[in-house]
Every structure is written in C-alpha cells, then in structure tokens.
Design a protein around this motif. Structure first.
Motif, PDB file in Angstrom:
ATOM      1  N   PHE A 262       0.858  -1.185   0.000  1.00  0.00           N
ATOM      2  CA  PHE A 262       0.000   0.000   0.000  1.00  0.00           C
ATOM      3  C   PHE A 262       0.893   1.234   0.000  1.00  0.00           C
ATOM      4  O   PHE A 262       2.074   1.173   0.325  1.00  0.00           O
ATOM      5  CB  PHE A 262      -0.963   0.005   1.199  1.00  0.00           C
ATOM      6  N   THR A 263       0.308   2.359  -0.395  1.00  0.00           N
ATOM      7  CA  THR A 263       1.026   3.629  -0.476  1.00  0.00           C
ATOM      8  C   THR A 263       0.487   4.585   0.577  1.00  0.00           C
ATOM      9  O   THR A 263      -0.727   4.739   0.715  1.00  0.00           O
ATOM     10  CB  THR A 263       0.843   4.277  -1.864  1.00  0.00           C
ATOM     11  N   ILE A 264       1.393   5.233   1.297  1.00  0.00           N
ATOM     12  CA  ILE A 264       1.002   6.307   2.220  1.00  0.00           C
ATOM     13  C   ILE A 264       1.083   7.615   1.450  1.00  0.00           C
ATOM     14  O   ILE A 264       2.083   7.901   0.789  1.00  0.00           O
ATOM     15  CB  ILE A 264       1.929   6.376   3.448  1.00  0.00           C
ATOM     16  N   THR A 265       0.035   8.414   1.558  1.00  0.00           N
ATOM     17  CA  THR A 265      -0.013   9.697   0.878  1.00  0.00           C
ATOM     18  C   THR A 265      -0.473  10.771   1.861  1.00  0.00           C
ATOM     19  O   THR A 265      -0.875  10.471   2.977  1.00  0.00           O
ATOM     20  CB  THR A 265      -0.948   9.610  -0.356  1.00  0.00           C
ATOM     21  N   GLY A 266      -0.412  12.023   1.452  1.00  0.00           N
ATOM     22  CA  GLY A 266      -0.883  13.119   2.296  1.00  0.00           C
ATOM     23  C   GLY A 266       0.064  13.481   3.420  1.00  0.00           C
ATOM     24  O   GLY A 266      -0.300  14.216   4.342  1.00  0.00           O
TER      25      GLY A 266
ATOM     26  N   GLU B  25       2.863  -1.520  -7.339  1.00  0.00           N
ATOM     27  CA  GLU B  25       1.977  -2.668  -7.158  1.00  0.00           C
ATOM     28  C   GLU B  25       1.096  -2.540  -5.912  1.00  0.00           C
ATOM     29  O   GLU B  25       0.501  -3.518  -5.462  1.00  0.00           O
ATOM     30  CB  GLU B  25       2.812  -3.945  -7.073  1.00  0.00           C
ATOM     31  N   SER B  26       1.001  -1.332  -5.374  1.00  0.00           N
ATOM     32  CA  SER B  26       0.174  -1.099  -4.190  1.00  0.00           C
ATOM     33  C   SER B  26      -1.298  -1.270  -4.523  1.00  0.00           C
ATOM     34  O   SER B  26      -1.718  -1.080  -5.655  1.00  0.00           O
ATOM     35  CB  SER B  26       0.375   0.326  -3.675  1.00  0.00           C
ATOM     36  N   ILE B  27      -2.071  -1.621  -3.487  1.00  0.00           N
ATOM     37  CA  ILE B  27      -3.524  -1.632  -3.650  1.00  0.00           C
ATOM     38  C   ILE B  27      -4.093  -0.399  -2.954  1.00  0.00           C
ATOM     39  O   ILE B  27      -3.466   0.173  -2.062  1.00  0.00           O
ATOM     40  CB  ILE B  27      -4.164  -2.931  -3.111  1.00  0.00           C
ATOM     41  N   SER B  28      -5.269   0.002  -3.362  1.00  0.00           N
ATOM     42  CA  SER B  28      -5.907   1.191  -2.800  1.00  0.00           C
ATOM     43  C   SER B  28      -6.465   0.893  -1.414  1.00  0.00           C
ATOM     44  O   SER B  28      -6.648  -0.269  -1.027  1.00  0.00           O
ATOM     45  CB  SER B  28      -7.046   1.647  -3.711  1.00  0.00           C
ATOM     46  N   ALA B  29      -6.783   1.960  -0.684  1.00  0.00           N
ATOM     47  CA  ALA B  29      -7.398   1.802   0.635  1.00  0.00           C
ATOM     48  C   ALA B  29      -8.715   1.039   0.519  1.00  0.00           C
ATOM     49  O   ALA B  29      -9.045   0.231   1.383  1.00  0.00           O
ATOM     50  CB  ALA B  29      -7.627   3.166   1.276  1.00  0.00           C
ATOM     51  N   GLY B  30      -9.452   1.269  -0.551  1.00  0.00           N
ATOM     52  CA  GLY B  30     -10.721   0.568  -0.750  1.00  0.00           C
ATOM     53  C   GLY B  30     -10.555  -0.937  -0.848  1.00  0.00           C
ATOM     54  O   GLY B  30     -11.358  -1.701  -0.326  1.00  0.00           O
ATOM     55  N   ARG B  31      -9.506  -1.380  -1.507  1.00  0.00           N
ATOM     56  CA  ARG B  31      -9.233  -2.821  -1.625  1.00  0.00           C
ATOM     57  C   ARG B  31      -8.625  -3.385  -0.343  1.00  0.00           C
ATOM     58  O   ARG B  31      -8.838  -4.539  -0.006  1.00  0.00           O
ATOM     59  CB  ARG B  31      -8.314  -3.081  -2.814  1.00  0.00           C
ATOM     60  N   LEU B  32      -7.893  -2.560   0.391  1.00  0.00           N
ATOM     61  CA  LEU B  32      -7.251  -2.985   1.634  1.00  0.00           C
ATOM     62  C   LEU B  32      -8.234  -3.020   2.800  1.00  0.00           C
ATOM     63  O   LEU B  32      -8.083  -3.811   3.730  1.00  0.00           O
ATOM     64  CB  LEU B  32      -6.096  -2.026   1.941  1.00  0.00           C
ATOM     65  N   TYR B  33      -9.262  -2.186   2.732  1.00  0.00           N
ATOM     66  CA  TYR B  33     -10.175  -1.936   3.844  1.00  0.00           C
ATOM     67  C   TYR B  33     -10.780  -3.212   4.443  1.00  0.00           C
ATOM     68  O   TYR B  33     -10.886  -3.350   5.658  1.00  0.00           O
ATOM     69  CB  TYR B  33     -11.297  -1.002   3.381  1.00  0.00           C
TER      70      TYR B  33
END
Length: 123
Positions: free
Chosen positions: A6-10, A64-72
């Motif tokens: 996953f990617t950390i942003t913000g 290859e990160s997944i979005s927060a929606g897929r990780l949730y």
C-alpha cells in the motif's frame, strides 16, 4: 499468501516524508466516520500520531500497491505495515500479517463473519 503493498499519501499535511525510513513500522487505523472517504485508513507512527493516509486514488497509488478501498476489508479495526520505499510521491509499504491471520478473501461468508467478530473483540 502474496505480499500486499500500500502507499502512504498526504504526508505533507502532517510531518512530511523525511520522518520515514525503510523498515519503520506504521499503524493502520480505519476511519469509517471520515467525511471525505468512507474507506479512509489513517496511518500513524508511534510517538507522532497521524502522519498520512493510505492512498485511495489511481493518481496516488504507486507501483503494485492496492488502494485503501481494496485494503479496507482485509483487516479489522487496525493493522500494521512496514515501510519499503520512501519516494517523493508517497511511501510504499507492505502489510504485516500476524501468523494466525488468514486472507479473508479465501474464506466463506460465515468464516469471514467469525474472523471479523474476533478482530473486533467480540468472541
């Protein structure tokens, strides 16, 4: 189980990218009451608190990160990750999975409900 990235942003809204180093552990906390994103996952560092969010946009998800929606749906209220790469556009991490954890995508609905009750402390 395959690695989950996953990617950390913000981070620029908090302490920036310079506080991150390879192998640092981060805490992931779901924010279901977030006004902007119902699948928001806050990222925290011990001693600092909130340092960013898991990326949930095709423009901010890296590699290859997944979005927060897929990780949730892959964890209960909280999870842990480890920093792999610190980049200008975001921090790429891997989800750390406890030894007794199983990928809920491989379970039936009934088994998934039991896992969620356990993760939420409701035996």
């Amino acid at each position: 189980m395959a690695d989950i990235f996953f990617t950390i942003t913000g981070t620029s809204h908090y302490f920036g990218n310079k506080i991150f180093e390879r192998k640092i552990k981060v805490k992931l906390v779901k924010e279901p009451d977030n006004d902007y994103d119902k699948e928001a996952i806050r990222v925290e560092l011990r001693g600092l608190g909130k340092v960013g969010y898991v990326a949930n946009s095709p423009y901010t998800v890296l590699g290859e990160s997944i979005s927060a929606g897929r990780l949730y749906d892959l964890f209960g209220k909280e999870a842990e990750g480890r920093v792999l790469y610190v980049l200008d556009r975001g921090i790429v991490c891997e989800l750390l999975v406890p030894k007794d954890w199983h990928d809920p995508r491989s379970f039936s609905f009934d088994k998934l409900k039991k896992l969620r009750r356990r993760d939420n402390g409701n035996q």
